[in-house]
Scaffold this motif. Structure first.
Motif, PDB file in Angstrom:
ATOM      1  N   PRO A 112       0.852  -1.244   0.010  1.00  0.00           N
ATOM      2  CA  PRO A 112       0.021   0.096   0.045  1.00  0.00           C
ATOM      3  C   PRO A 112       0.843   1.370   0.170  1.00  0.00           C
ATOM      4  O   PRO A 112       0.426   2.237  -0.604  1.00  0.00           O
ATOM      5  CB  PRO A 112      -0.760  -0.122   1.383  1.00  0.00           C
ATOM      6  CG  PRO A 112      -1.087  -1.644   1.479  1.00  0.00           C
ATOM      7  CD  PRO A 112       0.347  -2.183   1.064  1.00  0.00           C
ATOM      8  N   VAL A 113       2.164   1.384   0.643  1.00  0.00           N
ATOM      9  CA  VAL A 113       2.718   2.431   0.698  1.00  0.00           C
ATOM     10  C   VAL A 113       3.239   2.917  -0.961  1.00  0.00           C
ATOM     11  O   VAL A 113       3.374   4.126  -1.110  1.00  0.00           O
ATOM     12  CB  VAL A 113       4.148   2.084   1.495  1.00  0.00           C
ATOM     13  CG1 VAL A 113       5.251   3.343   1.394  1.00  0.00           C
ATOM     14  CG2 VAL A 113       3.680   2.116   2.925  1.00  0.00           C
TER      15      VAL A 113
ATOM     16  N   PRO B 105      -2.425   9.855  -3.783  1.00  0.00           N
ATOM     17  CA  PRO B 105      -3.626  10.183  -3.116  1.00  0.00           C
ATOM     18  C   PRO B 105      -4.629  10.400  -4.023  1.00  0.00           C
ATOM     19  O   PRO B 105      -4.400  10.974  -5.260  1.00  0.00           O
ATOM     20  CB  PRO B 105      -3.407  11.178  -1.989  1.00  0.00           C
ATOM     21  CG  PRO B 105      -1.843  11.273  -2.269  1.00  0.00           C
ATOM     22  CD  PRO B 105      -1.226  10.775  -3.399  1.00  0.00           C
ATOM     23  N   PRO B 106      -6.004  10.120  -3.660  1.00  0.00           N
ATOM     24  CA  PRO B 106      -6.328   9.478  -2.503  1.00  0.00           C
ATOM     25  C   PRO B 106      -6.013   7.885  -2.430  1.00  0.00           C
ATOM     26  O   PRO B 106      -5.977   7.280  -3.363  1.00  0.00           O
ATOM     27  CB  PRO B 106      -7.755   9.841  -2.592  1.00  0.00           C
ATOM     28  CG  PRO B 106      -8.245   9.690  -4.110  1.00  0.00           C
ATOM     29  CD  PRO B 106      -7.180  10.440  -4.538  1.00  0.00           C
ATOM     30  N   TYR B 107      -5.828   7.649  -1.009  1.00  0.00           N
ATOM     31  CA  TYR B 107      -5.522   6.200  -0.714  1.00  0.00           C
ATOM     32  C   TYR B 107      -6.632   5.493  -0.733  1.00  0.00           C
ATOM     33  O   TYR B 107      -7.381   5.536   0.410  1.00  0.00           O
ATOM     34  CB  TYR B 107      -4.878   6.240   0.431  1.00  0.00           C
ATOM     35  CG  TYR B 107      -4.484   5.063   1.357  1.00  0.00           C
ATOM     36  CD1 TYR B 107      -3.762   4.004   0.507  1.00  0.00           C
ATOM     37  CD2 TYR B 107      -5.165   4.399   2.449  1.00  0.00           C
ATOM     38  CE1 TYR B 107      -3.278   2.668   1.097  1.00  0.00           C
ATOM     39  CE2 TYR B 107      -4.829   3.130   2.878  1.00  0.00           C
ATOM     40  CZ  TYR B 107      -4.073   2.403   2.385  1.00  0.00           C
ATOM     41  OH  TYR B 107      -3.680   1.101   2.870  1.00  0.00           O
TER      42      TYR B 107
ATOM     43  N   THR C 216      -6.705  -1.202  -0.683  1.00  0.00           N
ATOM     44  CA  THR C 216      -6.036  -0.650   0.736  1.00  0.00           C
ATOM     45  C   THR C 216      -5.656  -1.828   1.532  1.00  0.00           C
ATOM     46  O   THR C 216      -6.449  -3.050   1.590  1.00  0.00           O
ATOM     47  CB  THR C 216      -6.846   0.283   1.368  1.00  0.00           C
ATOM     48  OG1 THR C 216      -7.910  -0.489   1.736  1.00  0.00           O
ATOM     49  CG2 THR C 216      -7.266   1.588   0.592  1.00  0.00           C
TER      50      THR C 216
END
Lengths: 232, 232
Positions: free
Chosen positions: A150-151, A157-159, A185
């Protein structure tokens, strides 16, 4: 959402030759420096003797593990990649779509010590394939899912969950199609596993040896209580 | 590693007044826009009636939940903060170190519907406090841990466990000491929970409404099989 799923399948057909070359020539840096070893180490740590490779691609994982005495059954939705895997050997490879697997999970066997999805869960709806993975695991077995961390995958963004596009720019020529893939996510990964009756008990985050940034997320899950039918 | 632990404890003594003002005046943007609501929503989702607030600080969570009829017992290692919590009311507050809690987990009661660690697990060795949290949960209860999201806390590579330092620069004047705190990766969080006999079954990642970046990681875990003594 139907369109990216179709383009995803089509991309593997279009890119089978270039992808096979990229894997076999070690052109994918993240795999070379961290993630190939991460999945091999995870399998070794389980002591697995029989393994199902979901989305086996051109078959490199089977070839590696065959040298260590692991019996590998692999399948992929891309006939073009399965043909290449079969030519190179190391396991039994089948052309089978994920939908076909979900419909009849044990058609390629069951009671596996390990089921591996190595960067191969690229669709939006992964519930059916995860439940199928659970169904063919031995009670002591484990599912290994390696995916985009996820990083990194969420760095724009948006995540949030959504379709992304891989253009293979770093891998040289020969790629004829971009590949849509569904980013999820961390929260969604954990929910997907739970809803499929899988219990997360470990995650690993292999780092780039040069930048110290995580290059993947590797989830280790085991069969939990039967989730019944569709999750609510 | 003893030194940052001592400085961590000392920082809460030195900053108690400034911290209390920052919380009560809503100066901490991430709390205001996302993380306060995230922990409140998570508690509400559990339907918890009796809650233990581990590291309660100046007591805002208890005050919020008291209005909804939740009975809150809180404790904190900082006597200065507990005094302020007590003055403002909303729960029963105790001065108790984490070591004291770990030694005799049920001294403040047990069978809690929820145990909350809201940005309050800041030490390197959190195994004993996690095991104590597990010990005082009702069988149906849940532990809620809200903490720095790896995406943010790990933003300075290498992404690995280690001490970081919070300088409170964004919170105005009055802070007399930086606060050491121990960053842990996602992999380590999941391992810590498992080794304490806690089963992760959900995580939430509240986003900044403006930037779309996750402002925290909220882990929801329930008691699993007893881990026995020290993890191996």
């Amino acid at each position: 959402m139907d369109d990216p799923e179709r383009r995803l399948v089509a991309s593997w057909r279009a890119n089978a030759r270039a992808w096979t070359r990229s894997v076999r020539e070690g052109r994918i840096e993240s795999r070379r420096v961290a993630t190939d070893r991460a999945i091999l180490d995870a399998v070794r740590g389980l002591g697995a003797r029989r393994l199902l490779d979901v989305g086996c691609g051109e078959g490199w994982l089977a070839r590696e593990l065959a040298q260590e005495g692991v019996t590998v059954v692999g399948f992929d939705g891309s006939r073009e990649l399965v043909v290449r895997a079969d030519q190179a050997g190391g396991g039994r490879f089948h052309h089978l779509t994920y939908a076909g697997f979900a419909e009849n999970p044990s058609r390629l066997g069951d009671g596996f010590d390990a089921v591996v999805c190595n960067f191969s869960l690229l669709s939006e709806d992964i519930g059916p394939v995860l439940r199928a993975c659970r169904a063919v695991l031995a009670p002591h077995g484990a599912l290994l899912v390696q995916t985009v961390h996820p990083v990194l995958g969420g760095s724009e963004p948006p995540y949030q969950d959504g379709w992304r596009e891989e253009r293979f720019d770093a891998l040289g020529e020969g790629f004829r199609s971009a590949m849509p893939w569904f980013f999820r996510t961390l929260a969604t990964w954990i929910r997907e596993l739970r809803e499929a009756g899988l219990q997360l008990h470990e995650c690993r985050e292999p780092l780039s040896p040069t930048t110290g940034v995580p290059l993947s997320l590797l989830l280790v899950a085991s069969p939990g209580p039967d989730p019944g039918g569709e999750p609510c």
